[in-house]
Design a protein around this motif. Structure first.
Motif, PDB file in Angstrom:
ATOM      1  N   ARG A  17       0.829  -1.207   0.000  1.00 19.66           N
ATOM      2  CA  ARG A  17       0.000   0.000   0.000  1.00 19.66           C
ATOM      3  C   ARG A  17       0.861   1.253   0.000  1.00 19.66           C
ATOM      4  O   ARG A  17       0.492   2.274  -0.580  1.00 19.66           O
ATOM      5  CB  ARG A  17      -0.914   0.004   1.225  1.00 19.66           C
ATOM      6  N   LEU A  20       1.800   3.054  -3.432  1.00 19.28           N
ATOM      7  CA  LEU A  20       0.854   3.871  -4.195  1.00 19.28           C
ATOM      8  C   LEU A  20      -0.006   4.769  -3.317  1.00 19.28           C
ATOM      9  O   LEU A  20      -0.972   5.354  -3.785  1.00 19.28           O
ATOM     10  CB  LEU A  20      -0.054   2.968  -5.036  1.00 19.28           C
ATOM     11  N   ALA A  36      -2.380  -2.684  -2.245  1.00 21.64           N
ATOM     12  CA  ALA A  36      -2.554  -1.475  -3.051  1.00 21.64           C
ATOM     13  C   ALA A  36      -3.593  -1.739  -4.131  1.00 21.64           C
ATOM     14  O   ALA A  36      -3.943  -2.893  -4.405  1.00 21.64           O
ATOM     15  CB  ALA A  36      -1.222  -1.095  -3.681  1.00 21.64           C
ATOM     16  N   LEU A  39      -2.372  -2.900 -10.031  1.00 19.12           N
ATOM     17  CA  LEU A  39      -1.493  -2.190 -10.957  1.00 19.12           C
ATOM     18  C   LEU A  39      -1.192  -3.130 -12.118  1.00 19.12           C
ATOM     19  O   LEU A  39      -0.701  -4.246 -11.911  1.00 19.12           O
ATOM     20  CB  LEU A  39      -0.199  -1.782 -10.253  1.00 19.12           C
ATOM     21  N   LEU A  76       7.869   2.997  -7.667  1.00 20.21           N
ATOM     22  CA  LEU A  76       6.726   3.194  -8.549  1.00 20.21           C
ATOM     23  C   LEU A  76       6.184   4.611  -8.505  1.00 20.21           C
ATOM     24  O   LEU A  76       5.735   5.145  -9.514  1.00 20.21           O
ATOM     25  CB  LEU A  76       5.612   2.219  -8.179  1.00 20.21           C
ATOM     26  N   ARG A  77       6.192   5.219  -7.335  1.00 14.47           N
ATOM     27  CA  ARG A  77       5.648   6.571  -7.217  1.00 14.47           C
ATOM     28  C   ARG A  77       6.378   7.514  -8.175  1.00 14.47           C
ATOM     29  O   ARG A  77       5.764   8.321  -8.871  1.00 14.47           O
ATOM     30  CB  ARG A  77       5.768   7.073  -5.781  1.00 14.47           C
ATOM     31  N   LEU A  80       5.489   6.587 -11.861  1.00 15.77           N
ATOM     32  CA  LEU A  80       4.142   7.001 -12.250  1.00 15.77           C
ATOM     33  C   LEU A  80       4.065   8.508 -12.477  1.00 15.77           C
ATOM     34  O   LEU A  80       3.321   8.981 -13.339  1.00 15.77           O
ATOM     35  CB  LEU A  80       3.136   6.565 -11.191  1.00 15.77           C
TER      36      LEU A  80
END
Length: 242
Positions: A17, A20, A36, A39, A76-77, A80
């Motif tokens: 979690r 994201l 999360a 994805l 990933l943050r 993205l």
């Protein structure tokens, strides 16, 4: 998405979690439990299908795509946010403002400057803007800053490389164009203002500093080419991109 998954065209990435969670989520134990949102990432078969349909060109077949898992999901943050810029461009294209002629990210965005010096923006693009007289072209070098790094070292190194890029013919060599702007994505207004001051300090040259245009993530999602949401380093009032 279930149909695409059953057809083997997408995979589901399992991440925590925390990977994201929104920026304003509380940093407490609630991020340790639960999963999360799903994805999805395209598979090799999906890329091959897109090439065969003529939606993307064949160079995407040899592109190295990162593999995400719970071990590296926190990256990933950042990834993205880089893709948010691409979504912003495609949103303008869908409104017939223009079209993306080229987009490079990851290892494909690296710009060799010579003498073992390489500039690695998070991405860069060439966007053609529709006009009655003649089309304009915007070349953007994308930098995502989440405000998580302390000190000046990282940006001092970047400024050295950007100076080398703009004081040579390497930009023309790599992109086909002589001029570009560095578009910097920041999490909020406070970070945008602090970073603009830091770039002005480190650049030491008004011409170099003026190539950096900063915007917040919320503003990018709501702005077009003619909305005054961009902070140009060395200036106080927000500007339109054009």
């Amino acid at each position: 998405m279930r149909q695409l998954f059953d057809a083997g065209l997408v995979e589901v990435v399992a991440v925590s979690r925390a990977a994201l969670a929104p920026e304003d989520a509380p940093a407490d134990e609630t991020l340790l439990y639960g999963s999360a949102p799903n994805l999805y990432v395209p598979t090799t078969a999906a890329v091959r299908a897109l090439v065969e349909l003529g939606i993307v060109d064949s160079r995407y077949l040899g592109h190295g795509y990162p593999t995400y898992s719970p071990k590296n999901g926190l990256f990933l943050r950042h990834e993205l946010l880089v893709r948010d810029v691409r979504v912003w461009l495609e949103g303008m294209a869908s409104q017939e403002v223009g079209k993306t002629l080229r987009w490079e990210d990851g290892t494909g965005a690296a710009l060799e400057l010579g003498e073992k010096l390489t500039l690695k923006p998070d991405a860069w693009f060439v966007f053609e803007i529709t006009q009655k007289e003649r089309p304009l072209v915007l070349v953007g070098l994308v930098e995502v800053d989440r405000g998580t790094e302390r000190g000046k070292t990282r940006w001092a190194e970047k400024l050295t490389r950007y100076h080398a890029l703009f004081s040579s013919d390497k930009l023309l060599e790599h992109t086909g164009y002589k001029n570009a702007r560095v578009l910097v994505l920041c999490p909020d207004d406070a970070r945008r203002e602090r970073l603009a001051a830091l770039i002005a300090e480190l650049a030491g040259d008004e011409r170099l500093a003026g190539k950096f245009w900063l915007i917040t993530v919320p503003a990018l999602n709501q702005t077009g080419l003619h909305d005054p949401q961009w902070q140009v380093v060395g200036q106080t009032s927000l500007r339109t991109l054009l």
